[in-house]
Design a protein around this motif. Structure first.
Motif, PDB file in Angstrom:
ATOM      1  N   PRO A   1      15.157  10.052  11.651  1.00  0.00           N
ATOM      2  CA  PRO A   1      15.462  10.590  10.313  1.00  0.00           C
ATOM      3  C   PRO A   1      14.734   9.822   9.218  1.00  0.00           C
ATOM      4  N   ARG A   2      14.325   8.624   9.537  1.00  0.00           N
ATOM      5  CA  ARG A   2      13.564   7.805   8.584  1.00  0.00           C
ATOM      6  C   ARG A   2      12.774   6.785   9.388  1.00  0.00           C
ATOM      7  N   ILE A   3      11.853   6.094   8.717  1.00  0.00           N
ATOM      8  CA  ILE A   3      11.009   5.116   9.411  1.00  0.00           C
ATOM      9  C   ILE A   3      11.602   3.707   9.320  1.00  0.00           C
ATOM     10  N   THR A   4      12.396   3.476   8.292  1.00  0.00           N
ATOM     11  CA  THR A   4      12.937   2.136   8.079  1.00  0.00           C
ATOM     12  C   THR A   4      14.289   1.954   8.754  1.00  0.00           C
ATOM     13  N   LYS A   5      14.556   0.714   9.127  1.00  0.00           N
ATOM     14  CA  LYS A   5      15.828   0.407   9.758  1.00  0.00           C
ATOM     15  C   LYS A   5      16.976   0.640   8.770  1.00  0.00           C
ATOM     16  N   GLU A   6      16.831   0.059   7.572  1.00  0.00           N
ATOM     17  CA  GLU A   6      17.873   0.262   6.556  1.00  0.00           C
ATOM     18  C   GLU A   6      17.709   1.634   5.919  1.00  0.00           C
ATOM     19  N   ASN A   7      18.804   2.164   5.478  1.00  0.00           N
ATOM     20  CA  ASN A   7      18.757   3.477   4.847  1.00  0.00           C
ATOM     21  C   ASN A   7      18.406   3.344   3.365  1.00  0.00           C
ATOM     22  N   ILE A   8      17.253   2.756   3.112  1.00  0.00           N
ATOM     23  CA  ILE A   8      16.760   2.650   1.739  1.00  0.00           C
ATOM     24  C   ILE A   8      15.321   3.119   1.758  1.00  0.00           C
ATOM     25  N   LYS A   9      14.895   3.714   0.665  1.00  0.00           N
ATOM     26  CA  LYS A   9      13.531   4.220   0.639  1.00  0.00           C
ATOM     27  C   LYS A   9      12.721   3.415  -0.371  1.00  0.00           C
ATOM     28  N   PRO A  10      11.803   2.584   0.137  1.00  0.00           N
ATOM     29  CA  PRO A  10      10.953   1.836  -0.802  1.00  0.00           C
ATOM     30  C   PRO A  10      10.110   2.800  -1.635  1.00  0.00           C
ATOM     31  N   ALA A  11       9.775   2.379  -2.848  1.00  0.00           N
ATOM     32  CA  ALA A  11       9.015   3.234  -3.763  1.00  0.00           C
ATOM     33  C   ALA A  11       7.647   3.612  -3.185  1.00  0.00           C
ATOM     34  N   TRP A  12       7.096   2.749  -2.339  1.00  0.00           N
ATOM     35  CA  TRP A  12       5.737   2.972  -1.827  1.00  0.00           C
ATOM     36  C   TRP A  12       5.703   3.870  -0.594  1.00  0.00           C
ATOM     37  N   LEU A  13       6.870   4.261  -0.112  1.00  0.00           N
ATOM     38  CA  LEU A  13       6.934   5.008   1.137  1.00  0.00           C
ATOM     39  C   LEU A  13       7.339   6.463   0.907  1.00  0.00           C
ATOM     40  N   SER A  14       6.588   7.385   1.500  1.00  0.00           N
ATOM     41  CA  SER A  14       7.014   8.784   1.417  1.00  0.00           C
ATOM     42  C   SER A  14       6.666   9.543   2.684  1.00  0.00           C
ATOM     43  N   VAL A  15       7.315  10.678   2.825  1.00  0.00           N
ATOM     44  CA  VAL A  15       7.074  11.521   3.994  1.00  0.00           C
ATOM     45  C   VAL A  15       5.782  12.298   3.798  1.00  0.00           C
ATOM     46  N   ASP A  16       4.999  12.384   4.849  1.00  0.00           N
ATOM     47  CA  ASP A  16       3.760  13.155   4.818  1.00  0.00           C
ATOM     48  C   ASP A  16       4.088  14.610   5.157  1.00  0.00           C
ATOM     49  N   PHE A  17       4.417  15.386   4.123  1.00  0.00           N
ATOM     50  CA  PHE A  17       4.881  16.757   4.371  1.00  0.00           C
ATOM     51  C   PHE A  17       3.786  17.651   4.949  1.00  0.00           C
ATOM     52  N   ASP A  18       2.531  17.304   4.707  1.00  0.00           N
ATOM     53  CA  ASP A  18       1.440  18.105   5.270  1.00  0.00           C
ATOM     54  C   ASP A  18       1.457  18.061   6.796  1.00  0.00           C
ATOM     55  N   ASN A  19       1.945  16.947   7.331  1.00  0.00           N
ATOM     56  CA  ASN A  19       1.945  16.790   8.779  1.00  0.00           C
ATOM     57  C   ASN A  19       3.337  16.942   9.394  1.00  0.00           C
TER      58      ASN A  19
ATOM     59  N   ALA B   1       0.850  -1.190   0.000  1.00  0.00           N
ATOM     60  CA  ALA B   1       0.000   0.000   0.000  1.00  0.00           C
ATOM     61  C   ALA B   1       0.886   1.240   0.000  1.00  0.00           C
ATOM     62  N   LYS B   2       0.443   2.284  -0.673  1.00  0.00           N
ATOM     63  CA  LYS B   2       1.129   3.566  -0.606  1.00  0.00           C
ATOM     64  C   LYS B   2       1.094   4.037   0.845  1.00  0.00           C
ATOM     65  N   THR B   3       2.236   4.431   1.351  1.00  0.00           N
ATOM     66  CA  THR B   3       2.361   4.708   2.778  1.00  0.00           C
ATOM     67  C   THR B   3       3.007   6.061   3.022  1.00  0.00           C
ATOM     68  N   LEU B   4       2.388   6.837   3.905  1.00  0.00           N
ATOM     69  CA  LEU B   4       2.950   8.123   4.311  1.00  0.00           C
ATOM     70  C   LEU B   4       3.368   8.011   5.770  1.00  0.00           C
ATOM     71  N   TRP B   5       4.424   8.710   6.123  1.00  0.00           N
ATOM     72  CA  TRP B   5       4.820   8.668   7.532  1.00  0.00           C
ATOM     73  C   TRP B   5       5.292  10.043   7.983  1.00  0.00           C
ATOM     74  N   TYR B   6       5.185  10.289   9.284  1.00  0.00           N
ATOM     75  CA  TYR B   6       5.772  11.499   9.843  1.00  0.00           C
ATOM     76  C   TYR B   6       6.125  11.277  11.307  1.00  0.00           C
ATOM     77  N   ASP B   7       6.959  12.166  11.764  1.00  0.00           N
ATOM     78  CA  ASP B   7       7.630  12.020  13.050  1.00  0.00           C
ATOM     79  C   ASP B   7       7.140  13.090  14.011  1.00  0.00           C
ATOM     80  N   ARG B   8       6.947  12.697  15.267  1.00  0.00           N
ATOM     81  CA  ARG B   8       6.560  13.642  16.305  1.00  0.00           C
ATOM     82  C   ARG B   8       7.388  13.346  17.555  1.00  0.00           C
TER      83      ARG B   8
END
Length: 126
Positions: free
Chosen positions: A87-105, A5-12
């Motif tokens: 700095p990222r959600i994944t353990k490895e420093n790779i960015k899957p194509a389906w994952l992006s930062v939710d800049f709105d939040n 699934a297309k996935t957005l993430w953000y940090d708080r």
């Protein structure tokens, strides 16, 4: 065949948030472990979605939950070490194509804890 699934993430400061963008989801399963999250569901057309994320850092799996809406499923996970930025959600420093930062939040943390508390309480009431 399953697809991610297309996935957005953000940090708080206290939580990290993941939003799986699947409309009209059914059979939603979310498993949150200390270092891993597994998500699966189907959409209205019967397409199966599956995401597995090895998390950047440890979360408190007991103080984590998810909320489903017609448009997506949002998970929020309590950080084990609060106020430490991810700095990222994944353990490895790779960015899957389906994952992006939710800049709105995505915002600076300055004075953000009140906002976050309100958000979590709002989720908790649903």
């Amino acid at each position: 065949p399953r697809q991610p699934a297309k996935t957005l993430w953000y940090d708080r400061p206290r939580y990290v948030y993941l939003e799986f963008c699947v409309e009209d989801s059914t059979d939603v399963k979310v498993v949150i472990e200390d270092h891993r999250l597994v998500f699966s569901c189907k959409n209205a057309d019967g397409v199966e979605f599956y995401n597995e994320i090895d998390l950047y850092a440890r979360v408190n799996s007991k103080d984590s939950r998810e909320k489903r809406s017609d448009r997506s499923i949002t998970c929020f996970m309590r950080k084990w070490k609060e106020k430490v930025a991810w700095p990222r959600i994944t353990k490895e420093n790779i960015k899957p194509a389906w994952l992006s930062v939710d800049f709105d939040n995505w915002r600076d943390w300055e004075g953000d804890e009140e906002v976050e508390r309100a958000m979590v309480e709002q989720y908790a009431e649903v």
